[in-house]
Design an enzyme around this catalytic site. Structure first.
Site, PDB file in Angstrom:
ATOM      1  N   HIS A  99       8.423  -7.628  -3.391  1.00 37.77           N
ATOM      2  CA  HIS A  99       7.151  -8.048  -3.991  1.00 37.77           C
ATOM      3  C   HIS A  99       7.290  -9.400  -4.702  1.00 37.77           C
ATOM      4  O   HIS A  99       7.703  -9.446  -5.860  1.00 37.77           O
ATOM      5  CB  HIS A  99       6.666  -6.980  -4.987  1.00 37.77           C
ATOM      6  CG  HIS A  99       6.201  -5.744  -4.303  1.00 37.77           C
ATOM      7  ND1 HIS A  99       4.897  -5.569  -3.890  1.00 37.77           N
ATOM      8  CD2 HIS A  99       6.866  -4.633  -3.904  1.00 37.77           C
ATOM      9  CE1 HIS A  99       4.783  -4.398  -3.277  1.00 37.77           C
ATOM     10  NE2 HIS A  99       5.964  -3.799  -3.277  1.00 37.77           N
ATOM     11  N   GLY A 101       0.852  -1.194   0.000  1.00 35.56           N
ATOM     12  CA  GLY A 101       0.000   0.000   0.000  1.00 35.56           C
ATOM     13  C   GLY A 101       0.873   1.222   0.000  1.00 35.56           C
ATOM     14  O   GLY A 101       2.049   1.149   0.391  1.00 35.56           O
ATOM     15  N   ASP A 108     -16.188 -14.064 -23.022  1.00 38.90           N
ATOM     16  CA  ASP A 108     -16.902 -14.045 -21.746  1.00 38.90           C
ATOM     17  C   ASP A 108     -18.316 -14.603 -21.883  1.00 38.90           C
ATOM     18  O   ASP A 108     -18.727 -15.470 -21.109  1.00 38.90           O
ATOM     19  CB  ASP A 108     -16.961 -12.624 -21.170  1.00 38.90           C
ATOM     20  CG  ASP A 108     -15.577 -12.044 -20.942  1.00 38.90           C
ATOM     21  OD1 ASP A 108     -14.612 -12.832 -20.919  1.00 38.90           O
ATOM     22  OD2 ASP A 108     -15.458 -10.819 -20.819  1.00 38.90           O
ATOM     23  N   GLU A 121       4.982 -11.103  -5.891  1.00 38.86           N
ATOM     24  CA  GLU A 121       3.901 -11.293  -6.872  1.00 38.86           C
ATOM     25  C   GLU A 121       4.246 -10.759  -8.262  1.00 38.86           C
ATOM     26  O   GLU A 121       3.556 -11.069  -9.225  1.00 38.86           O
ATOM     27  CB  GLU A 121       2.607 -10.633  -6.363  1.00 38.86           C
ATOM     28  CG  GLU A 121       2.585  -9.103  -6.337  1.00 38.86           C
ATOM     29  CD  GLU A 121       3.228  -8.479  -5.098  1.00 38.86           C
ATOM     30  OE1 GLU A 121       4.035  -9.174  -4.448  1.00 38.86           O
ATOM     31  OE2 GLU A 121       2.943  -7.308  -4.796  1.00 38.86           O
ATOM     32  N   SER A 127     -22.313 -12.755 -27.779  1.00 38.57           N
ATOM     33  CA  SER A 127     -21.775 -11.667 -28.603  1.00 38.57           C
ATOM     34  C   SER A 127     -20.701 -12.171 -29.564  1.00 38.57           C
ATOM     35  O   SER A 127     -20.298 -11.454 -30.470  1.00 38.57           O
ATOM     36  CB  SER A 127     -21.149 -10.617 -27.687  1.00 38.57           C
ATOM     37  OG  SER A 127     -19.992 -11.169 -27.072  1.00 38.57           O
ATOM     38  N   LYS A 162      -9.914 -12.584 -16.180  1.00 39.58           N
ATOM     39  CA  LYS A 162     -10.006 -12.871 -17.614  1.00 39.58           C
ATOM     40  C   LYS A 162      -9.197 -14.111 -18.035  1.00 39.58           C
ATOM     41  O   LYS A 162      -9.687 -14.952 -18.782  1.00 39.58           O
ATOM     42  CB  LYS A 162      -9.511 -11.650 -18.400  1.00 39.58           C
ATOM     43  CG  LYS A 162      -9.677 -11.760 -19.887  1.00 39.58           C
ATOM     44  CD  LYS A 162     -11.046 -11.307 -20.280  1.00 39.58           C
ATOM     45  CE  LYS A 162     -11.274 -11.346 -21.770  1.00 39.58           C
ATOM     46  NZ  LYS A 162     -12.564 -10.768 -22.105  1.00 39.58           N
ATOM     47  N   CYS A 201       5.432  -5.954   1.782  1.00 40.29           N
ATOM     48  CA  CYS A 201       5.735  -4.522   1.742  1.00 40.29           C
ATOM     49  C   CYS A 201       4.995  -3.782   2.864  1.00 40.29           C
ATOM     50  O   CYS A 201       5.282  -3.997   4.026  1.00 40.29           O
ATOM     51  CB  CYS A 201       5.424  -3.968   0.340  1.00 40.29           C
ATOM     52  SG  CYS A 201       6.113  -2.331   0.055  1.00 40.29           S
ATOM     53  N   TYR A 202       4.022  -2.946   2.531  1.00 36.38           N
ATOM     54  CA  TYR A 202       3.262  -2.257   3.585  1.00 36.38           C
ATOM     55  C   TYR A 202       2.672  -3.270   4.565  1.00 36.38           C
ATOM     56  O   TYR A 202       2.647  -3.044   5.783  1.00 36.38           O
ATOM     57  CB  TYR A 202       2.134  -1.436   2.944  1.00 36.38           C
ATOM     58  CG  TYR A 202       1.268  -0.673   3.929  1.00 36.38           C
ATOM     59  CD1 TYR A 202       1.600   0.619   4.311  1.00 36.38           C
ATOM     60  CD2 TYR A 202       0.117  -1.248   4.471  1.00 36.38           C
ATOM     61  CE1 TYR A 202       0.808   1.321   5.221  1.00 36.38           C
ATOM     62  CE2 TYR A 202      -0.676  -0.565   5.373  1.00 36.38           C
ATOM     63  CZ  TYR A 202      -0.329   0.718   5.743  1.00 36.38           C
ATOM     64  OH  TYR A 202      -1.103   1.411   6.637  1.00 36.38           O
TER      65      TYR A 202
END
Ligand code: XMP
Length: 531
Positions: free
Chosen positions: A183, A68, A241, A185, A237, A387, A95-96
């Protein structure tokens, strides 16, 4: 360490004991949840105010405190309920999150003289570390901080350091508390995913069971429970999705699902046929194919302004869809009460919503003399998926590759890629040119590397010469971009030979085109689409 309370779950499903990522305002909070899921452990993003009782009620396997932008000692900085630290649920602070953990547990956080942003070298100083012990002693990591933990909480041992950050990681195995300043990630921490796996599998004892097949099983059961014996309608469509959502619901309720494919005539070459082939013929999903291209073309006559095109297409779309819903209502015993929506987890997070909140929409029609409104309950089978997860579920369900990996395509379709009035002739030209472009990009093996790639037809003409004849014809613009999320984009450096092939094929094979141009604008200041 107190043992976590035994959970009353005789046969836990893959989502029953989530890893909860507590969002402390970091730009990477979503990414942490995605990475945990990549390790096949189900994970959700939750707000900082989450109560200890809720964590226990959810049977959380572990908690992750995200990064953060604030300073933990600043007034108003995000905090968590201190009760979370003594639940006995393993916790990883990043981190934070690490700094908050340290401060709350009696350590100390301070501003450092030298900020650390970007690549840094980490040295694992304690090889018995549960998170880092099996990773290389020296490794590259990604840092992004100005504050640092200057005294670890009592009972925690420091296990790694970087040249400017002596306390880059600490562990308190007894209490199940782990903190890393860097980090894990982000991809710039090459061993980050292994660290996460060590935390998830070894520390939190979370098995890697959240697979696409498991997701399908869970969602099918959930949709069945929600819909009961009612009927469901789903708009298709051509995009991934709506296709994946439709197939999941079809697996759950079978022929009680009707898909409505409103073909506005603004799709690319072969797309409408593919929808009909895949859903109608291959999967045998009850499918109503409405060829409404004449109606849409009529509504677009004389319209050049992009927003007016969008407005008219959107309005006409709802009209056609509602007409079909009413037709279905007359054919059955009343209107289908459920409507499938392809809402994704990122939409849920962005709208500040929480999973499981039942939504209801009212769809107002605007044609006189018909029922006032059609009410639908929403079924959102992708509500918990990102996604890339939707794509993996699509593959597992057997959707064709071209549908699963299709580039994003705007709802108003080719109408906003013809700059000027939309006419049948221009649509035909654009469709042919676009098909050649995509065919060549696929042949060159570059399709999956691009975010989007398409042809644009500005409705102007220029002079050319073909054979001995003077021509006066349209140009085609090639737009190919790379991007992470469509917020920013760069123009793709397509190889010159490829551009050469595309250009000569389009000019030779598509009538009424005598020129091909390449769009070399980034976003910003341009946008991806031309309108
Ligand atoms: P821009 O052109 O704003 O596009 O850089 C960003 C992303 O959004 C898509 N896009 C649309 N999608 N309806 C949609 O469903 C629209 O009206 C629309 N306009 C742009 C665009 O293709 C890109 O992926």
């Amino acid at each position: 360490m107190a043992e976590p309370a035994p959970l009353p779950l005789p046969d836990p499903g893959p989502e029953d004991r989530p890893v909860l990522v507590i969002d402390l305002g970091g730009q990477y909070a979503q990414l942490i949840a995605r990475r945990v899921r990549e390790c096949r452990v189900y994970s959700e993003l939750v707000p900082a105010g989450i109560r200890p009782e809720e964590v226990l009620r959810r049977g959380a396997r572990a908690l992750v405190l995200s990064g953060g932008p604030a300073s933990v000692y600043a007034p108003g900085a995000p905090r968590v309920d201190p009760g979370l630290f003594s639940l006995g649920v393993p916790m990883l602070g990043i981190c934070y999150g690490m700094q908050l953990m340290a401060q709350e547990l009696g350590g100390r956080v301070d501003r450092t003289d030298v900020a650390e942003f970007g690549r840094a070298e980490l040295e694992v100083t304690d090889e018995s570390s549960r998170l880092l012990g099996s990773l290389p002693r020296e490794q590259t990591i990604w840092m992004s901080h100005r504050d640092a933990v200057v005294a670890a909480p009592e009972g925690a041992r420091v296990v790694a350091a970087s040249p400017t950050t002596p306390i880059a990681a600490f562990e308190d195995e007894r209490r199940g508390l782990y903190g890393v300043q860097f980090h894990p990630e982000v991809v710039h921490t090459p061993h980050g995913i292994e660290l996460l796996k060590a935390f998830l599998y070894d520390v939190a004892d979370a098995p890697p069971v959240w697979t696409p097949a498991a997701v399908i099983e869970e969602e099918v059961a959930r949709v069945r429970a929600r819909v009961g014996s009612e009927r469901v309608v789903c708009g298709l469509s051509g995009g991934v999705d709506s296709a994946v959502a439709a197939l999941l619901v079809y697996k759950a309720v079978g022929d009680r699902l009707t898909c409505v494919f409103v073909d506005h005539g603004l799709l690319r070459k072969g797309e409408a046929e593919q929808v009909v082939e895949t859903f109608g013929h291959h999967f045998h999903v009850p499918l109503v194919h409405v060829d409404a291209s004449e109606r849409f073309l009529a509504r677009l006559e004389g319209i050049e302004e992009p927003e007016e095109k969008r407005r008219r297409i959107g309005e006409e779309f709802i009209r056609v869809f509602e007409e079909e819903a009413r037709r279905l209502a007359r054919a059955g015993s009343g209107p289908p009460p459920y409507l499938v929506q392809g809402t994704l987890y990122s939409d849920v997070i962005e709208s500040g919503g929480h999973a499981g909140v039942a939504a209801k929409i009212k769809s107002h029609h605007n044609v006189g003399g018909l029922p006032e409104q059609i009410d639908f309950e929403l079924v959102e089978p992708l509500r918990m998926l990102f996604k890339d997860e939707v794509r993996r579920v699509g593959e597992e369900l057997g959707l064709p590759e071209a549908m699963v990996w299709r580039h994003p395509f705007p709802g108003p379709g080719l109408a906003i890629r013809i700059i000027g009035e939309v006419t049948r002739e221009r649509l035909d030209i654009l469709r042919e040119a676009d098909a050649i472009l995509l065919e060549e990009v696929r042949r060159a093996g570059l399709y999956r590397e691009l975010w989007q790639c398409f042809a644009v037809l500005p409705a102007i003409r220029s002079v050319g010469v073909q054979g001995d004849e003077r021509t006066y014809a349209y140009p085609i613009v090639i737009r190919a971009v790379t991007s992470e999320d469509a917020m920013t984009a760069d123009w793709a450096r397509l190889p010159h030979e490829l551009l050469q092939t595309i250009s000569s094929r389009i000019i030779n094979e598509v009538p009424h085109v005598n020129r091909v141009a390449l769009d070399i604008s980034s976003k910003p200041p341009a946008t991806i689409e031309w309108e």
